[in-house]
Design an enzyme around this catalytic site. Structure first.
Site, short mmCIF file in Angstrom:
data_model
loop_
_atom_site.label_atom_id
_atom_site.label_comp_id
_atom_site.label_asym_id
_atom_site.label_seq_id
_atom_site.Cartn_x
_atom_site.Cartn_y
_atom_site.Cartn_z
N HIS A 1 -22.31 37.19 132.51
CA HIS A 1 -22.08 36.80 131.13
C HIS A 1 -23.36 36.24 130.51
O HIS A 1 -23.57 36.34 129.30
CB HIS A 1 -20.96 35.75 131.04
CG HIS A 1 -20.10 35.92 129.83
ND1 HIS A 1 -19.30 37.02 129.61
CD2 HIS A 1 -19.92 35.13 128.75
CE1 HIS A 1 -18.67 36.90 128.47
NE2 HIS A 1 -19.03 35.76 127.91
N TYR B 1 -24.44 33.27 118.57
CA TYR B 1 -25.77 33.73 118.96
C TYR B 1 -26.81 33.45 117.90
O TYR B 1 -27.99 33.35 118.20
CB TYR B 1 -25.72 35.23 119.31
CG TYR B 1 -24.78 35.50 120.46
CD1 TYR B 1 -25.10 35.07 121.75
CD2 TYR B 1 -23.57 36.13 120.26
CE1 TYR B 1 -24.23 35.29 122.79
CE2 TYR B 1 -22.69 36.35 121.31
CZ TYR B 1 -23.04 35.93 122.58
OH TYR B 1 -22.17 36.13 123.61
N HIS C 1 -16.29 41.90 119.97
CA HIS C 1 -15.65 40.67 119.48
C HIS C 1 -14.66 41.02 118.38
O HIS C 1 -14.98 41.74 117.45
CB HIS C 1 -16.70 39.71 118.92
CG HIS C 1 -17.51 39.04 119.97
ND1 HIS C 1 -18.76 38.50 119.73
CD2 HIS C 1 -17.26 38.79 121.29
CE1 HIS C 1 -19.24 37.97 120.84
NE2 HIS C 1 -18.34 38.13 121.79
N ARG D 1 -19.04 43.16 129.17
CA ARG D 1 -18.51 42.14 130.08
C ARG D 1 -18.50 42.70 131.49
O ARG D 1 -18.44 43.91 131.70
CB ARG D 1 -17.09 41.74 129.67
CG ARG D 1 -16.98 41.19 128.26
CD ARG D 1 -15.51 40.93 127.91
NE ARG D 1 -15.35 40.38 126.56
CZ ARG D 1 -15.15 41.10 125.47
NH1 ARG D 1 -15.09 42.42 125.56
NH2 ARG D 1 -15.01 40.53 124.29
N ARG E 1 -25.12 39.10 129.16
CA ARG E 1 -24.47 39.49 127.90
C ARG E 1 -24.97 38.59 126.77
O ARG E 1 -25.30 39.08 125.68
CB ARG E 1 -22.96 39.38 128.07
CG ARG E 1 -22.12 39.67 126.82
CD ARG E 1 -20.65 39.67 127.24
NE ARG E 1 -19.72 39.52 126.13
CZ ARG E 1 -19.25 40.52 125.40
NH1 ARG E 1 -19.67 41.76 125.63
NH2 ARG E 1 -18.39 40.30 124.43
N LYS F 1 -11.13 43.80 125.73
CA LYS F 1 -9.98 42.91 125.65
C LYS F 1 -8.95 43.46 124.69
O LYS F 1 -9.28 44.05 123.66
CB LYS F 1 -10.43 41.52 125.19
CG LYS F 1 -11.21 40.73 126.25
CD LYS F 1 -11.49 39.32 125.76
CE LYS F 1 -12.16 38.49 126.85
NZ LYS F 1 -12.41 37.09 126.41
#
Length: 354
Positions: A300, A335, A326, A206, A303, A230
């Site tokens: 992004h 994806y 994730h 990110r 990404r 995150k």
């Protein structure tokens, strides 16, 4: 809701409600380790909910009922909130209700039965592999074509606070400026742009993660970067030989030219020597993409492209999940849909019986 509006409505809440908002925000930041932006979004939603509850006669969190939560969501929908926004606000209500129940502010978790619309999930924009390669290689090509760096000398020095116009990417193939118009700093910025693009596409990190990297996070021997993602989750992400060359050039020639007293350990620097700002980084990516005539792309988007190309190349879905950081496999599965859609598009275009 603006920050000013949120603060104003927060101050207007009954004392018990204000205290609950503050304690909940502290829980999100300290216990759940949520980012500043996430906490701000939750607080704005919660203040809106409790303000609505107050207008319905609720003075404390204990007065909340499922009907109040549903009434709030219905009002949001009437005001034109999108399905995705409604889904997020319902999630805020459920998270707060569960927290309030655990902490004795609610006798029962009133939001357990709260339903919310599923937000429409759009497929991300993805560059073709050749387009992504062209974008990543653009800083080097621009330097060879113009004999300069990538910063327009007329735009003034770059600013780590990302003021508009500070770092303007010169179009590929643009005329060379007058002698003496560019210098070591311009070449350093070009090297910085190159490593930024290589990292974004080569690792799929990110933009906040890339800008948050320190020099010590790069393990050049193993060719991996240590990323803080995150929720404070740390992961190691490999990078390839092109990225290694970009890192070598940046650390040898680029970073020393831009580094100053405020640089600290930051890997990526702005033209004024501070840590590179994500807003500036987004503008850099968009500028190179526009110069090349590519579809509008953001960090992004790179990404998204990296993840899609990995899966199309045969990478395991769970490996891609780990690389991207994730927490849920469902976030990575989008994806696979991208790849299927690309296959369908190619089929429709090329097959005589499509």
């Amino acid at each position: 809701m603006s920050r000013e509006s949120t603060r104003s409505r927060h101050q207007a809440l009954p004392p018990a409600m204000r205290e609950a908002v503050d304690d909940f925000a502290d829980h999100l930041a300290r216990v759940r380790n949520r980012s500043v932006h996430t906490v701000r979004a939750y607080v704005a939603d919660l203040v809106s909910l409790l303000d609505h509850a107050g207008r319905m006669g609720c003075a404390t969190p204990a007065d909340l009922e499922l009907a109040v939560l549903r009434s709030w969501l219905a009002k949001q929908r009437t005001l034109g909130a999108a399905r995705r926004s409604l889904a997020r606000r319902a999630a805020t209500a459920r998270t707060f209700s569960a927290w309030a129940h655990r902490n004795g502010l609610l006798a029962t978790d009133v939001a357990v039965a709260l339903a919310s619309p599923q937000g429409h999930r759009e497929l991300p924009t993805v560059l073709r592999a050749d387009q992504a390669a062209a974008l990543v290689e653009a800083p080097a090509r621009a330097s060879r074509a113009t004999g300069t760096g990538t910063v327009d000398p007329d735009a003034g020095p770059g600013d780590d606070r990302a003021r508009p116009g500070d770092e303007t990417v010169r179009p590929v193939g643009a005329a060379r400026p007058a002698a003496g118009a560019v210098g070591v700093g311009d070449e350093a910025v070009r090297l910085r742009d190159r490593i930024l693009l290589e990292l974004l596409y080569g690792t799929g990190v990110r933009i906040s993660e890339a800008c948050g990297l320190d020099v010590t996070d790069v393990d050049q021997g193993r060719r991996v970067v240590r990323v803080l993602g995150k929720g404070g989750r740390e992961r190691s992400v490999p990078y390839g030989v092109p990225a290694q060359r970009a890192i070598d050039d940046w650390l040898r020639s680029g970073r020393p030219a831009l580094a100053g007293p405020g640089s600290g350990a930051a890997l990526l620097l702005g033209a004024r020597g501070g840590r590179l700002n994500p807003t500036t980084a987004r503008r850099i990516v968009a500028g190179y993409a526009a110069d090349l005539g590519l579809p509008r792309v953001s960090p992004h988007g790179l990404r998204h492209s990296a993840a899609t190309h990995l899966l199309e190349g045969g990478a395991d879905l769970r490996a891609v999940q780990e690389l991207l950081g994730h927490s849920s496999l469902g976030s990575t599965q989008i994806y696979t849909h991208v790849s299927v859609e690309r296959l369908r598009a190619a089929y429709r275009q090329a097959h005589p019986r499509a």
